[in-house]
Design a protein around this motif. Sequence first.
Motif, PDB file in Angstrom:
ATOM      1  N   THR A 366       0.846  -1.202   0.000  1.00 18.95           N
ATOM      2  CA  THR A 366       0.000   0.000   0.000  1.00 18.95           C
ATOM      3  C   THR A 366       0.879   1.248   0.000  1.00 18.95           C
ATOM      4  N   GLY A 367       1.930   1.235   0.836  1.00 16.43           N
ATOM      5  CA  GLY A 367       2.833   2.390   0.911  1.00 16.43           C
ATOM      6  C   GLY A 367       3.513   2.636  -0.428  1.00 16.43           C
ATOM      7  N   LEU A 368       3.981   1.549  -1.049  1.00 18.74           N
ATOM      8  CA  LEU A 368       4.675   1.713  -2.333  1.00 18.74           C
ATOM      9  C   LEU A 368       3.735   2.257  -3.399  1.00 18.74           C
ATOM     10  N   SER A 369       2.504   1.735  -3.430  1.00 24.14           N
ATOM     11  CA  SER A 369       1.613   2.201  -4.500  1.00 24.14           C
ATOM     12  C   SER A 369       1.137   3.629  -4.235  1.00 24.14           C
ATOM     13  N   LEU A 370       1.010   4.009  -2.951  1.00 27.49           N
ATOM     14  CA  LEU A 370       0.670   5.411  -2.675  1.00 27.49           C
ATOM     15  C   LEU A 370       1.800   6.328  -3.149  1.00 27.49           C
ATOM     16  N   LEU A 373       1.398   6.696  -6.802  1.00 28.73           N
ATOM     17  CA  LEU A 373       0.318   7.652  -7.103  1.00 28.73           C
ATOM     18  C   LEU A 373       0.807   9.084  -6.888  1.00 28.73           C
ATOM     19  N   ALA A 374       1.499   9.295  -5.766  1.00 28.49           N
ATOM     20  CA  ALA A 374       1.989  10.644  -5.474  1.00 28.49           C
ATOM     21  C   ALA A 374       2.941  11.113  -6.572  1.00 28.49           C
ATOM     22  N   VAL A 375       3.858  10.214  -6.975  1.00 28.30           N
ATOM     23  CA  VAL A 375       4.830  10.613  -8.001  1.00 28.30           C
ATOM     24  C   VAL A 375       4.129  10.910  -9.323  1.00 28.30           C
ATOM     25  N   SER A 376       3.109  10.104  -9.663  1.00 30.30           N
ATOM     26  CA  SER A 376       2.462  10.372 -10.946  1.00 30.30           C
ATOM     27  C   SER A 376       1.701  11.704 -10.908  1.00 30.30           C
ATOM     28  N   PHE A 377       1.119  12.036  -9.749  1.00 36.12           N
ATOM     29  CA  PHE A 377       0.471  13.347  -9.650  1.00 36.12           C
ATOM     30  C   PHE A 377       1.500  14.477  -9.685  1.00 36.12           C
ATOM     31  N   LEU A 378       2.664  14.190  -9.100  1.00 39.03           N
ATOM     32  CA  LEU A 378       3.730  15.202  -9.116  1.00 39.03           C
ATOM     33  C   LEU A 378       4.177  15.461 -10.556  1.00 39.03           C
ATOM     34  N   LEU A 379       4.361  14.379 -11.321  1.00 39.26           N
ATOM     35  CA  LEU A 379       4.770  14.537 -12.722  1.00 39.26           C
ATOM     36  C   LEU A 379       3.712  15.293 -13.514  1.00 39.26           C
ATOM     37  N   VAL A 468      -0.265   5.915 -15.494  1.00 43.43           N
ATOM     38  CA  VAL A 468       0.493   5.660 -14.248  1.00 43.43           C
ATOM     39  C   VAL A 468      -0.460   5.752 -13.058  1.00 43.43           C
ATOM     40  N   VAL A 469      -1.404   6.721 -13.120  1.00 39.61           N
ATOM     41  CA  VAL A 469      -2.390   6.849 -12.047  1.00 39.61           C
ATOM     42  C   VAL A 469      -3.217   5.574 -11.972  1.00 39.61           C
ATOM     43  N   LEU A 470      -3.657   5.101 -13.131  1.00 40.16           N
ATOM     44  CA  LEU A 470      -4.464   3.884 -13.181  1.00 40.16           C
ATOM     45  C   LEU A 470      -3.686   2.705 -12.590  1.00 40.16           C
ATOM     46  N   MET A 471      -2.418   2.609 -12.962  1.00 34.38           N
ATOM     47  CA  MET A 471      -1.579   1.533 -12.445  1.00 34.38           C
ATOM     48  C   MET A 471      -1.425   1.663 -10.928  1.00 34.38           C
ATOM     49  N   TYR A 532      -2.523  17.435  -4.913  1.00 31.72           N
ATOM     50  CA  TYR A 532      -2.843  16.000  -4.917  1.00 31.72           C
ATOM     51  C   TYR A 532      -1.630  15.165  -4.576  1.00 31.72           C
ATOM     52  N   TYR A 533      -0.467  15.536  -5.133  1.00 32.11           N
ATOM     53  CA  TYR A 533       0.685  14.688  -4.810  1.00 32.11           C
ATOM     54  C   TYR A 533       1.051  14.822  -3.340  1.00 32.11           C
ATOM     55  N   GLY A 534       0.871  16.029  -2.782  1.00 27.89           N
ATOM     56  CA  GLY A 534       1.134  16.224  -1.350  1.00 27.89           C
ATOM     57  C   GLY A 534       0.230  15.330  -0.514  1.00 27.89           C
ATOM     58  N   ALA A 535      -1.067  15.272  -0.914  1.00 24.19           N
ATOM     59  CA  ALA A 535      -2.019  14.452  -0.159  1.00 24.19           C
ATOM     60  C   ALA A 535      -1.583  12.988  -0.185  1.00 24.19           C
ATOM     61  N   PHE A 536      -1.179  12.511  -1.359  1.00 17.85           N
ATOM     62  CA  PHE A 536      -0.800  11.095  -1.438  1.00 17.85           C
ATOM     63  C   PHE A 536       0.518  10.817  -0.718  1.00 17.85           C
TER      64      PHE A 536
END
Length: 608
Positions: A366-370, A373-379, A468-471, A532-536
Amino acid sequence: MGFRHHMNDRMSSRRLKAEHGEWSLIGPPSGGDTSNLLDQNISTPYFIYVLAFFSALGGFLFGYDTGVVSGAMLPLKREMNLNALWQELLVSSTVGAAALSALSGGYLNGWLGRRICILVASFIFSVGGIVLSLAQDKVVLLVGRVTVGLGIGIASMTVPVYIAEVSPPHMRGQLVTINSLFITGGQFVASVVDGAFSYLSRDGWRYMLGLSIIPAVLQFFGFVFLPESPRWLLQKGRSDEAHRVLSQIRGNQNIDEEYDKIKASIEEEKEVGAGVVILRILRHGPTRRALIVGCCLQMFQQLSGINTVMYYSATILQMGGVQDDKQAIWLAAATSATNFVFTLVGVWLVEKVGRRKLVLGSLLGTGLSLTLLAVSFLLSAQNSPPVTFHPYDPQNSTCRQSCELCMLDPNCGFCYRENGTVVFETSCVPVNLASTDHAAWGRSENLIKGSDNLIWAYNYCPTSYSWVVLMGLVLYLASFAPGMGPMPWTVNSEIYPLWARSTGNACSAAANWIFNVLVSLTFLHVAQFLTYYGAFFMYTGLVVLALLFVFACLPETKGLQLEDIENLFTGQLCSCRGSAYNDMRHIHYIRVKGSNCLQSDNEASDVE
Ligand SMILES: O[C@H]1[C@H](O)[C@@H](O)[C@H](O)[C@@H](O)[C@H]1O
């Protein structure tokens, strides 16, 4: 094979029984095939599955009623003219009511018994379903949503307790986890029903909200014929009935030891003294520690952000760049399907690897996938298109930034043209307050979707990172669903002694619902403040905390009889992590040095 028996060991009589082939109360070894070790005469009767099925319908209703509202909101918004406040009220009133009724469910469970509470919950679900499907205005809708919330609260704390109390130890984890499977199943069915009825031009929401009546009525009539928990019956002094029910659900198995243990644990209650149960729990070290572990597990389940993913998956996907409404609804259905399918993995693994390892592995994933998600929102944010087109602004609004900032401001939306992957003529303008589907003025005011290559993006930015978000979402659910989804419910149904079980589960279920409201109500605000990336990234941090807590504090309960589990909490808080396991021939206890949480640690491991 030489067993060394230690007669002063509380467990030794059980081991002795094990030697003589009476495995029914001890359970199968971790993992392997048990068929050659089990006496053919003492197989568990199928009746236990009937009990688990009808109880878990409560889980289905919990999932259905929490899941159905996001899709039902789209037609409701239109037909009932709901503003943002009313939408929020209709979603969170249910969860708030569930928190309150889960708390009162503790008292009701002790007073009326598990069976009556399940009957009451299914009755409330049926009434709530009828009110919702017939509602003529939003106030009645609110009454209906509060009603189903009351049902959900009672069901969410009673059903796992009931299943745990009727199950034989070696199947308990699996059967209680089936309840969680039904929760995610209910959420999945709700999302499909939402998708299917979203094509109706009127009243689709009546079917969406009303269909829950069917499983509710089914559960009610099922439970009219099903027995009360033998443990509750014994606690109330109804010994003959308790004995009869226990024989009925255990078939040909020898029930004497289990029966005696339950009796002994009821005797122990007297040692704890009288008074209000929650105060007794807080005064009594082992149950206090169990309560802390149980409530923290439920809190961390919600702080891992599952319901931002479940309730906002359509929005998250849109933020990740999925543009079409219908596509987003069906992708949200795929999200809940993933949650459901991976809960099955949990049902399969829980008696093989145990609760603790399952939760630890789940939190890691869960931590890794969050993080993903955060990185994809950052990008996406870093590559967010700038505003290139500044139309005349009659209101002199503040909507004049890049797409990322425009999306984060609830008053603004992004308007752009697209040619293949090229985005051009971009502007940020105020949203129409009556409907977020349109801009307040300008070229997107009367937008007909897709016309003239013009796109109105409220809540998202055009990006090439949506995959990436979907993944990230799929990985998140695949990691969360087998462990952190079901295990908090399963572990809570096992860790309290009988006298504290209803109250302990009531408190931990309430913790679950309270953090559920907190996280889902704050998600959009948190995203606005932190992006969003901050939240994730924040959720990732919370998952790391959860990982540390679980690693330090969660003992293994697999295979133990309910009455033995409280021994795991007799040491200092967190001193018994990973301590007990049952390998069929004997129960091992490995305690952390210096604690006195176990009565038979060393002896238990010197068996050859
Ligand atoms: O165990 C359940 C499950 O994981 C659901 O998907 C979630 O919506 C609930 O909040 C949770 O308690």
